[in-house]
Design a protein around this motif. Sequence first.
Motif, PDB file in Angstrom:
ATOM      1  N   GLY A 240      10.761  -3.842 -13.719  1.00 46.15           N
ATOM      2  CA  GLY A 240      11.710  -4.215 -12.938  1.00 46.15           C
ATOM      3  C   GLY A 240      12.594  -5.394 -13.747  1.00 46.15           C
ATOM      4  O   GLY A 240      14.015  -5.528 -13.489  1.00 46.15           O
TER       5      GLY A 240
ATOM      6  N   TRP B 120      11.972  -1.657  -8.077  1.00 49.02           N
ATOM      7  CA  TRP B 120      13.445  -1.690  -7.566  1.00 49.02           C
ATOM      8  C   TRP B 120      13.694  -3.300  -6.958  1.00 49.02           C
ATOM      9  O   TRP B 120      14.753  -3.839  -7.231  1.00 49.02           O
ATOM     10  N   CYS B 121      12.506  -3.814  -6.066  1.00 51.16           N
ATOM     11  CA  CYS B 121      12.848  -5.100  -5.509  1.00 51.16           C
ATOM     12  C   CYS B 121      13.013  -6.200  -6.732  1.00 51.16           C
ATOM     13  O   CYS B 121      13.655  -7.277  -6.526  1.00 51.16           O
TER      14      CYS B 121
ATOM     15  N   GLY C 162      18.526  -3.219  -2.754  1.00 56.00           N
ATOM     16  CA  GLY C 162      17.130  -3.607  -3.365  1.00 56.00           C
ATOM     17  C   GLY C 162      16.929  -5.123  -2.510  1.00 56.00           C
ATOM     18  O   GLY C 162      15.701  -5.526  -2.003  1.00 56.00           O
TER      19      GLY C 162
ATOM     20  N   ILE D 265      23.023  -0.879  -6.167  1.00 50.17           N
ATOM     21  CA  ILE D 265      21.479  -0.875  -6.171  1.00 50.17           C
ATOM     22  C   ILE D 265      20.988  -2.338  -5.938  1.00 50.17           C
ATOM     23  O   ILE D 265      19.929  -2.435  -5.394  1.00 50.17           O
TER      24      ILE D 265
END
Length: 219
Positions: A33, A97-98, A62, A58
Amino acid sequence: MSDILGFWSEWFPDMLGGFAISLEVTAACLVLGIPLGLLLALGVQSRSAPLRWVSLVIVEIGRGTPALILLQFAYFGFPSAGLTLSSFTAATFALAWCTGAYTSEIIRAGLEAVPAGQREAAIVVGLSRLDALRYIILPQGLRVAMPALLGFSIIMLQASSLCFTIALPEVVSQAYIVGSNTFRYLPIFILASLMFAAVCIPGTILVSRLERRLGRHAA
């Protein structure tokens, strides 16, 4: 008290195994990440409009979608499209993703904190935009962003507790299993919280000391 300590000692190996999985999924989502966050930060600042808009989409998805929803999407949603992920892989994907979305803003703020004079000096000495980014802007920007990135890493360790919802056998899942077998939910969740605290509290202290040290050097 002795009864609680005896209960904890009986189930500690199972809880420790679950906590090890919590640490593993946290490490995996950070390893993937944070570099993603760097790429997104650079993408948002890109002169290319398509790249800038893709990066923004994106990042905003997120940041705007709860981590719990991303976990459910990866584990239960992907099979509808013919892609089945293990609980660990789904957790890594969702949390990475977060992580990428949030750390992109942290890194971008760090890059923008680099004084304009540094950028101008890079141009004066004849560095290309890429070399200026590699040798001047990135080292200073990441140094500024480091405390916030470490603080966010602690938050992601805590967020890994959400992975019990997709059957990942991490520490909260283990606590639920023990609680359902023994009907002693309170002491087992206290043990789980102590495990998190044993890592998060020293980590928070470390981040605070790093912020003070970097603040002195900046001054």
